[in-house]
Design a protein around this motif. Structure first.
Motif, PDB file in Angstrom:
ATOM      1  N   ASN A   1      51.244  20.547  93.666  1.00  0.00           N
ATOM      2  CA  ASN A   1      49.800  20.678  93.811  1.00  0.00           C
ATOM      3  C   ASN A   1      49.438  21.065  95.244  1.00  0.00           C
ATOM      4  O   ASN A   1      49.801  20.376  96.187  1.00  0.00           O
ATOM      5  CB  ASN A   1      49.167  19.335  93.435  1.00  0.00           C
ATOM      6  CG  ASN A   1      47.679  19.364  93.424  1.00  0.00           C
ATOM      7  OD1 ASN A   1      47.057  19.594  94.453  1.00  0.00           O
ATOM      8  ND2 ASN A   1      47.101  19.123  92.261  1.00  0.00           N
ATOM      9  N   ARG A   2      48.702  22.142  95.397  1.00  0.00           N
ATOM     10  CA  ARG A   2      48.325  22.617  96.725  1.00  0.00           C
ATOM     11  C   ARG A   2      47.417  21.624  97.451  1.00  0.00           C
ATOM     12  O   ARG A   2      47.532  21.433  98.655  1.00  0.00           O
ATOM     13  CB  ARG A   2      47.642  23.978  96.614  1.00  0.00           C
ATOM     14  CG  ARG A   2      47.310  24.584  97.953  1.00  0.00           C
ATOM     15  CD  ARG A   2      46.945  26.056  97.815  1.00  0.00           C
ATOM     16  NE  ARG A   2      46.591  26.640  99.073  1.00  0.00           N
ATOM     17  CZ  ARG A   2      47.458  27.057  99.989  1.00  0.00           C
ATOM     18  NH1 ARG A   2      48.746  26.907  99.765  1.00  0.00           N
ATOM     19  NH2 ARG A   2      47.052  27.585 101.117  1.00  0.00           N
ATOM     20  N   ASP A   3      46.518  20.979  96.739  1.00  0.00           N
ATOM     21  CA  ASP A   3      45.601  20.026  97.363  1.00  0.00           C
ATOM     22  C   ASP A   3      46.356  18.843  97.962  1.00  0.00           C
ATOM     23  O   ASP A   3      46.034  18.380  99.056  1.00  0.00           O
ATOM     24  CB  ASP A   3      44.564  19.524  96.355  1.00  0.00           C
ATOM     25  CG  ASP A   3      43.618  20.620  95.904  1.00  0.00           C
ATOM     26  OD1 ASP A   3      43.419  21.585  96.657  1.00  0.00           O
ATOM     27  OD2 ASP A   3      43.076  20.503  94.787  1.00  0.00           O
ATOM     28  N   THR A   4      47.358  18.343  97.251  1.00  0.00           N
ATOM     29  CA  THR A   4      48.173  17.250  97.770  1.00  0.00           C
ATOM     30  C   THR A   4      48.923  17.702  99.015  1.00  0.00           C
ATOM     31  O   THR A   4      48.992  16.983 100.009  1.00  0.00           O
ATOM     32  CB  THR A   4      49.169  16.762  96.694  1.00  0.00           C
ATOM     33  OG1 THR A   4      48.438  16.380  95.525  1.00  0.00           O
ATOM     34  CG2 THR A   4      49.986  15.589  97.185  1.00  0.00           C
TER      35      THR A   4
ATOM     36  N   GLY B   1      46.500  17.907 101.962  1.00  0.00           N
ATOM     37  CA  GLY B   1      46.161  16.563 102.424  1.00  0.00           C
ATOM     38  C   GLY B   1      47.277  15.943 103.254  1.00  0.00           C
ATOM     39  O   GLY B   1      47.027  15.333 104.293  1.00  0.00           O
TER      40      GLY B   1
ATOM     41  N   ASP C   1      48.860  12.754  92.069  1.00  0.00           N
ATOM     42  CA  ASP C   1      48.167  13.825  92.775  1.00  0.00           C
ATOM     43  C   ASP C   1      46.674  13.505  92.820  1.00  0.00           C
ATOM     44  O   ASP C   1      46.255  12.408  92.475  1.00  0.00           O
ATOM     45  CB  ASP C   1      48.455  15.199  92.157  1.00  0.00           C
ATOM     46  CG  ASP C   1      47.975  15.337  90.715  1.00  0.00           C
ATOM     47  OD1 ASP C   1      47.159  14.509  90.276  1.00  0.00           O
ATOM     48  OD2 ASP C   1      48.413  16.282  90.040  1.00  0.00           O
ATOM     49  N   ARG C   2      45.867  14.459  93.223  1.00  0.00           N
ATOM     50  CA  ARG C   2      44.443  14.181  93.408  1.00  0.00           C
ATOM     51  C   ARG C   2      43.712  13.865  92.108  1.00  0.00           C
ATOM     52  O   ARG C   2      42.607  13.342  92.114  1.00  0.00           O
ATOM     53  CB  ARG C   2      43.752  15.347  94.119  1.00  0.00           C
ATOM     54  CG  ARG C   2      43.633  16.587  93.271  1.00  0.00           C
ATOM     55  CD  ARG C   2      42.920  17.697  94.036  1.00  0.00           C
ATOM     56  NE  ARG C   2      42.787  18.875  93.225  1.00  0.00           N
ATOM     57  CZ  ARG C   2      41.724  19.155  92.491  1.00  0.00           C
ATOM     58  NH1 ARG C   2      40.704  18.331  92.472  1.00  0.00           N
ATOM     59  NH2 ARG C   2      41.669  20.259  91.774  1.00  0.00           N
TER      60      ARG C   2
END
Length: 102
Positions: free
Chosen positions: A9-12, A15, A79-80
């Motif tokens: 996951n790119r968002d993880t 972050g 993940d998010r």
């Protein structure tokens, strides 16, 4: 000791980068096993952080790694979107790893 993230996951990943943790984004089992072996060989990495979806790609191989290799320590994070695991995931993990029912 450094920490290293293996995520799908790119968002993880973003972050963790903001927190100062390097990592990679992967989506295939062979990429995961390659990244895991590379991180294991790096003497500076003491903690590998993996998202739940990544662990699910190679659950048996990662479980074997956790049981046989002392360093680096592998932890699994949601993940998010939140956790996919049941509320008894830790109890089940202990039962599978040690064979003790708690």
């Amino acid at each position: 000791m450094k920490s290293f993230l293996i995520s799908d996951n790119r968002d993880t990943w973003v972050g963790m980068r903001l927190a100062g943790i390097n990592g990679i984004i992967i989506h295939e089992k062979d990429e995961l096993l390659e990244a895991l072996n590379a991180a294991r060989k790096d003497e500076e990495i003491g903690l590998i952080i993996m998202t739940e979806k990544i662990v699910d790609l190679a659950k048996d191989e990662i479980m074997e790694f956790k049981l046989k290799v002392a360093r680096p320590l592998i932890i699994e994070i949601p993940d998010r979107h939140g956790t996919m695991r049941s509320e008894n995931a830790i109890t089940n993990y202990i039962r599978e790893s040690v064979g003790i029912r708690i």
